[in-house]
Design an enzyme around this catalytic site. Structure first.
Site, PDB file in Angstrom:
ATOM      1  N   ILE A   1      38.574  45.826  48.571  1.00  0.00           N
ATOM      2  CA  ILE A   1      40.163  45.482  49.206  1.00  0.00           C
ATOM      3  C   ILE A   1      40.370  45.828  50.624  1.00  0.00           C
ATOM      4  O   ILE A   1      40.207  46.916  50.975  1.00  0.00           O
ATOM      5  CB  ILE A   1      41.265  46.184  48.018  1.00  0.00           C
ATOM      6  CG1 ILE A   1      40.929  45.780  46.608  1.00  0.00           C
ATOM      7  CG2 ILE A   1      42.673  46.103  48.720  1.00  0.00           C
ATOM      8  CD1 ILE A   1      41.960  46.590  45.842  1.00  0.00           C
ATOM      9  N   HIS A   2      41.042  44.792  51.364  1.00  0.00           N
ATOM     10  CA  HIS A   2      41.430  45.048  52.699  1.00  0.00           C
ATOM     11  C   HIS A   2      42.535  44.238  52.917  1.00  0.00           C
ATOM     12  O   HIS A   2      42.851  43.321  52.015  1.00  0.00           O
ATOM     13  CB  HIS A   2      40.173  45.152  53.670  1.00  0.00           C
ATOM     14  CG  HIS A   2      39.292  43.828  53.503  1.00  0.00           C
ATOM     15  ND1 HIS A   2      39.655  42.467  54.266  1.00  0.00           N
ATOM     16  CD2 HIS A   2      38.406  43.447  52.795  1.00  0.00           C
ATOM     17  CE1 HIS A   2      38.857  41.839  53.696  1.00  0.00           C
ATOM     18  NE2 HIS A   2      38.161  41.907  52.991  1.00  0.00           N
ATOM     19  N   GLY A   3      42.913  44.168  53.826  1.00  0.00           N
ATOM     20  CA  GLY A   3      44.178  43.305  54.713  1.00  0.00           C
ATOM     21  C   GLY A   3      44.013  42.012  54.033  1.00  0.00           C
ATOM     22  O   GLY A   3      45.090  41.324  53.647  1.00  0.00           O
TER      23      GLY A   3
END
Length: 163
Positions: free
Chosen positions: A12-14
């Site tokens: 999960i990242h932006g």
């Protein structure tokens, strides 16, 4: 139903949290990763990166298989993340008919062993190349797409030039 299984070594990242969950119109995210499921610090970081609009589960690959195959998962649009092609293959094999598509997006940058650049942002070890080939035989779309605005590139075609 799993709208997309994405292989991304950052999980999960932006880009995943904001762009993909909206584009796929999901209500839940499952991180299927043995390391993240065991490491409280990693799990905590992933929880902070997850948008509040998404229900988040962080599970080992085996536990994620059980959740995906649960009848309640059919009614909820879910986005699944894993960080390697081998785990994506395991999920597709054990969750027949539950996964619509596989996006091999960003993988291999943090692997310190022999690897081959298959396409931009995708570097695979020989074992991962074989797992990707097997994944392409499973009857669902397998492609490379970094953001929802990018064109999809077929992984099977990219693998043709790899020995």
């Amino acid at each position: 139903m799993i709208e997309q299984l994405r292989v991304d070594d950052r999980l999960i990242h932006g880009q995943v949290a904001l762009m993909w969950s909206k584009a796929l119109n999901t209500r839940g995210i499952i991180v299927a990763n043995d390391g993240a499921a065991k490491d409280k610090m990693v799990a905590s970081t992933l929880k902070m990166a997850c948008p509040s609009s998404q229900h988040l589960l962080i599970k080992s690959v085996n536990d994620a298989e059980e959740v995906i195959n649960d009848s309640r998962s059919k009614a909820m649009p879910i986005f699944v993340l894993t960080n390697c092609v081998k785990d994506a293959l395991a999920l597709v094999e054990s969750c027949s008919g539950m996964i619509k598509e596989v996006n091999i997006a960003n993988v291999g940058r943090f692997v310190n062993s022999e690897k081959t650049r298959v396409m931009p942002n995708v570097e695979l070890t020989p074992e991962e190349v074989e797992a990707a080939r097997e994944l392409c035989k499973r009857g669902i779309p397998v492609f490379h797409q970094v953001t929802p605005n990018d064109a999809k590139t077929g992984v099977e075609t990219a693998l043709e030039d790899i020995r």
